[in-house]
Design an enzyme around this catalytic site. Structure first.
Site, PDB file in Angstrom:
ATOM      1  N   HIS A  96       1.051 -12.553 -25.039  1.00 17.21           N
ATOM      2  CA  HIS A  96       2.105 -11.514 -24.994  1.00 17.21           C
ATOM      3  C   HIS A  96       1.612 -10.290 -25.746  1.00 17.21           C
ATOM      4  CE1 HIS A  96       6.123 -14.027 -24.792  1.00 17.21           C
ATOM      5  NE2 HIS A  96       5.673 -13.747 -23.584  1.00 17.21           N
ATOM      6  N   HIS A 142       9.671 -18.133 -12.452  1.00 13.24           N
ATOM      7  CA  HIS A 142       9.672 -17.072 -13.468  1.00 13.24           C
ATOM      8  C   HIS A 142       8.662 -16.009 -13.066  1.00 13.24           C
ATOM      9  CE1 HIS A 142       9.919 -15.014 -17.172  1.00 13.24           C
ATOM     10  NE2 HIS A 142       9.067 -15.702 -17.882  1.00 13.24           N
ATOM     11  N   GLU A 192       7.216 -13.673 -14.899  1.00 12.40           N
ATOM     12  CA  GLU A 192       6.248 -13.198 -15.893  1.00 12.40           C
ATOM     13  C   GLU A 192       4.815 -13.483 -15.426  1.00 12.40           C
ATOM     14  OE1 GLU A 192       7.289 -14.557 -19.774  1.00 12.40           O
ATOM     15  OE2 GLU A 192       6.198 -12.945 -20.787  1.00 12.40           O
ATOM     16  N   ASP A 212       2.019 -14.475 -16.525  1.00  9.33           N
ATOM     17  CA  ASP A 212       1.224 -15.682 -16.790  1.00  9.33           C
ATOM     18  C   ASP A 212       1.575 -16.815 -15.819  1.00  9.33           C
ATOM     19  OD1 ASP A 212       3.662 -15.584 -18.168  1.00  9.33           O
ATOM     20  OD2 ASP A 212       3.027 -17.036 -19.676  1.00  9.33           O
ATOM     21  N   HIS A 258      13.797 -17.655 -20.215  1.00 10.52           N
ATOM     22  CA  HIS A 258      14.025 -16.645 -21.218  1.00 10.52           C
ATOM     23  C   HIS A 258      14.034 -15.209 -20.688  1.00 10.52           C
ATOM     24  CE1 HIS A 258       9.610 -15.420 -22.044  1.00 10.52           C
ATOM     25  NE2 HIS A 258       9.570 -16.232 -21.028  1.00 10.52           N
ATOM     26  N   ASP A 313       9.227 -22.020 -18.588  1.00 13.84           N
ATOM     27  CA  ASP A 313       8.859 -21.799 -19.987  1.00 13.84           C
ATOM     28  C   ASP A 313       9.659 -22.651 -20.985  1.00 13.84           C
ATOM     29  OD1 ASP A 313       6.696 -20.125 -19.736  1.00 13.84           O
ATOM     30  OD2 ASP A 313       7.867 -18.283 -19.814  1.00 13.84           O
ATOM     31  N   TYR A 344       6.671 -22.464 -30.521  1.00 19.85           N
ATOM     32  CA  TYR A 344       7.019 -21.817 -29.257  1.00 19.85           C
ATOM     33  C   TYR A 344       8.500 -21.427 -29.244  1.00 19.85           C
ATOM     34  CZ  TYR A 344       6.982 -21.135 -24.178  1.00 19.85           C
ATOM     35  OH  TYR A 344       7.076 -20.611 -22.922  1.00 19.85           O
ATOM     36  N   HIS A 390       3.854 -24.378 -19.719  1.00 27.13           N
ATOM     37  CA  HIS A 390       2.764 -24.293 -20.692  1.00 27.13           C
ATOM     38  C   HIS A 390       2.654 -25.622 -21.422  1.00 27.13           C
ATOM     39  CE1 HIS A 390       2.166 -19.945 -20.488  1.00 27.13           C
ATOM     40  NE2 HIS A 390       3.459 -19.751 -20.642  1.00 27.13           N
TER      41      HIS A 390
END
Lengths: 52, 401
Positions: B24, B80, B82, B84, B146, B165, B193, B226
């Site tokens: 991030h 998600h 994002e 990654d 999130h 996540d 995390y 993850h």
């Protein structure tokens, strides 16, 4: 009519503007929003809002 | 079953990022690396759930090719947006151009604003199902767990939850399951995390876990996006999340300070002694040499925060100021705090610290303590008593809770 702020993302519901993205007409009080209404920015429910 | 087959006909096809040390941007130090988990589900129709970070696209594609020809993929579920998890979409879509993307409305918007591609996308909502043949996937929208677009995917036939996540950890391993790694390390990474990514979202997480529990869906495996997959006892990590989301703490104080010439450090050590002698757990960090990600992890279950800084230009020092900005964003609730620091003339750091604590909604348990220039032995004794007083407040809270 009071404005309400989303405690998660900071979006402010302004009753004067309503929420056209969810078909809410200008002049609709926060209290009169349907329970299915969600924050247009982050998607959380009405219970996450606080009166300003 | 192949090692990568996590359930019958469900394969882990992700990537291991052994060497990433900052995530991030520089908001999270990943001292143990991370993984980007992608899952391939074989049935009459074939679905890929999530992808990996862009630079790892070829690693994911190689793993998919070990199982099937990627051209056979019918659906890609995007839990998600994002990068990654979506970064490899442009590459994989070149190999399976007929694949339809599935995700929330916010996911669709988000993908458009990341990749500007014209992709076949089906918007799904909570309760929607995708029939693959013998297996189905059902979707649960999870806004702000999130990001606004976040979604969980559930496979009832396999009792498998794919929450992206949520329940993840930044932990690079060759192993895939919780019963194959050291549990203490795994829980440490899961805690880190939650603390660094999910802490401000506790009330949303509580609501979402409650909603899923009410659905009464059996879950015997949680496979996040993850790190390690939970199968030994998934209830354990769910209960840990509930505890963190409820702001449950232990009698523990975390001291974080910044010092110019060592005077504030001397105060910090004596305050720590006072806390420790009161049988309250204490951790002490000089912010300048410490890992912020680690400190936030230690704060997650700590009742008390003790923040110190020398005064510089009538304010606190810059590194502790940046740390407190980050801490404020974590929105810690039901915590006690106090401030301390050395000064030369007018002072100011203690007041500034107290101001930002109040802004962050953290209760000030007692007036701050300041020392002019270098603390005398008498003043260090006052610091010791200051620590004892704070420990007493933590104990009092514990007894009344």
């Amino acid at each position: 009519m009071n404005k309400y702020r989303c405690t998660v993302c900071g979006y402010v519901y302004d009753p004067a503007a309503g929420d056209p993205t969810q078909g809410v007409k200008p002049g609709t009080a926060f209290e009169n929003l349907p329970d299915t209404w969600v924050c247009p920015e982050c998607g959380v429910g009405k219970d996450m809002f606080e009166k300003m | 079953m192949a090692k990568s087959e996590i359930k019958k006909d469900i394969f882990w096809v992700g990537a291991v990022d052994w060497n990433v040390r900052n995530f991030h941007g520089h908001t999270y130090s990943t001292s143990r690396g991370t993984t980007y988990n992608s899952y391939l589900i074989l049935d009459e129709k074939i679905a890929l759930v999530d992808t990996v970070y862009g630079p790892f696209a070829q690693e994911m594609i190689r793993r998919i090719k070990e199982v099937i020809d990627p051209a056979k993929i019918d659906y890609i579920v995007v839990n998600h947006v994002e990068t990654d998890h979506s970064g490899a979409l442009p590459e994989i879509l070149k190999l399976c151009p007929k694949a339809r993307l599935m995700g929330t409305a916010k996911c669709r918007e988000g993908l458009e604003k990341h990749y500007y591609g014209k992709w076949d996308f089906q918007t799904v909502k909570t309760g929607d199902k995708l029939n693959l043949g013998k297996k189905t996937l059902s979707f649960i929208e999870a806004p702000m767990v999130h990001w606004p677009d976040s979604m969980f995917t559930y496979c009832p036939q396999e009792k498998l939850l794919l929450p992206n996540d949520a329940f993840g950890q930044h932990y690079a391993t060759a192993e895939r399951f919780d019963d194959e790694v050291d549990n203490a390390v795994l829980m440490e990474e899961a805690t880190k995390y939650y603390a660094n990514i999910l802490w401000p979202l506790g009330s949303i997480i509580l609501g979402k876990i409650g909603e899923v529990q009410k659905m009464n869906i059996p879950i015997d495996m949680i496979a996040p996006s993850h790190g390690i997959i939970w199968r030994r006892d998934p209830a354990e990590i769910i209960n840990a999340y509930l505890s963190w989301a409820k702001n449950q703490t232990v009698p523990k104080a975390v001291i974080v300070y910044e010092t110019m010439w060592g005077a504030t450090a001397k105060m910090a050590e004596r305050i720590a002694q006072g806390i420790s002698d009161s049988n309250i757990q204490v951790k002490l960090f000089d912010i300048v040499v410490s890992d912020r990600t680690e400190i936030i992890k230690e704060m997650l279950n700590a009742k008390g925060f003790v923040i110190g800084s020398s005064t510089h230009d009538n304010d606190m020092l810059p590194t502790i100021a940046a740390f407190l900005e980050f801490l404020k964003g974590s929105k810690p609730r039901e915590r006690l705090a106090c401030a301390f620091g050395s000064y030369g003339w007018a002072g100011g750091a203690t007041k500034e610290i107290e101001g930002i604590m109040k802004e962050a909604g953290i209760e000030l348990a007692q007036a701050g303590i300041g020392v002019k220039y270098t603390p005398s032995e008498e003043e260090l004794n006052l610091c010791y008593e200051f620590g004892k007083e704070f420990a007493g407040k933590i104990l009092q809270e514990k007894l009344s809770a």
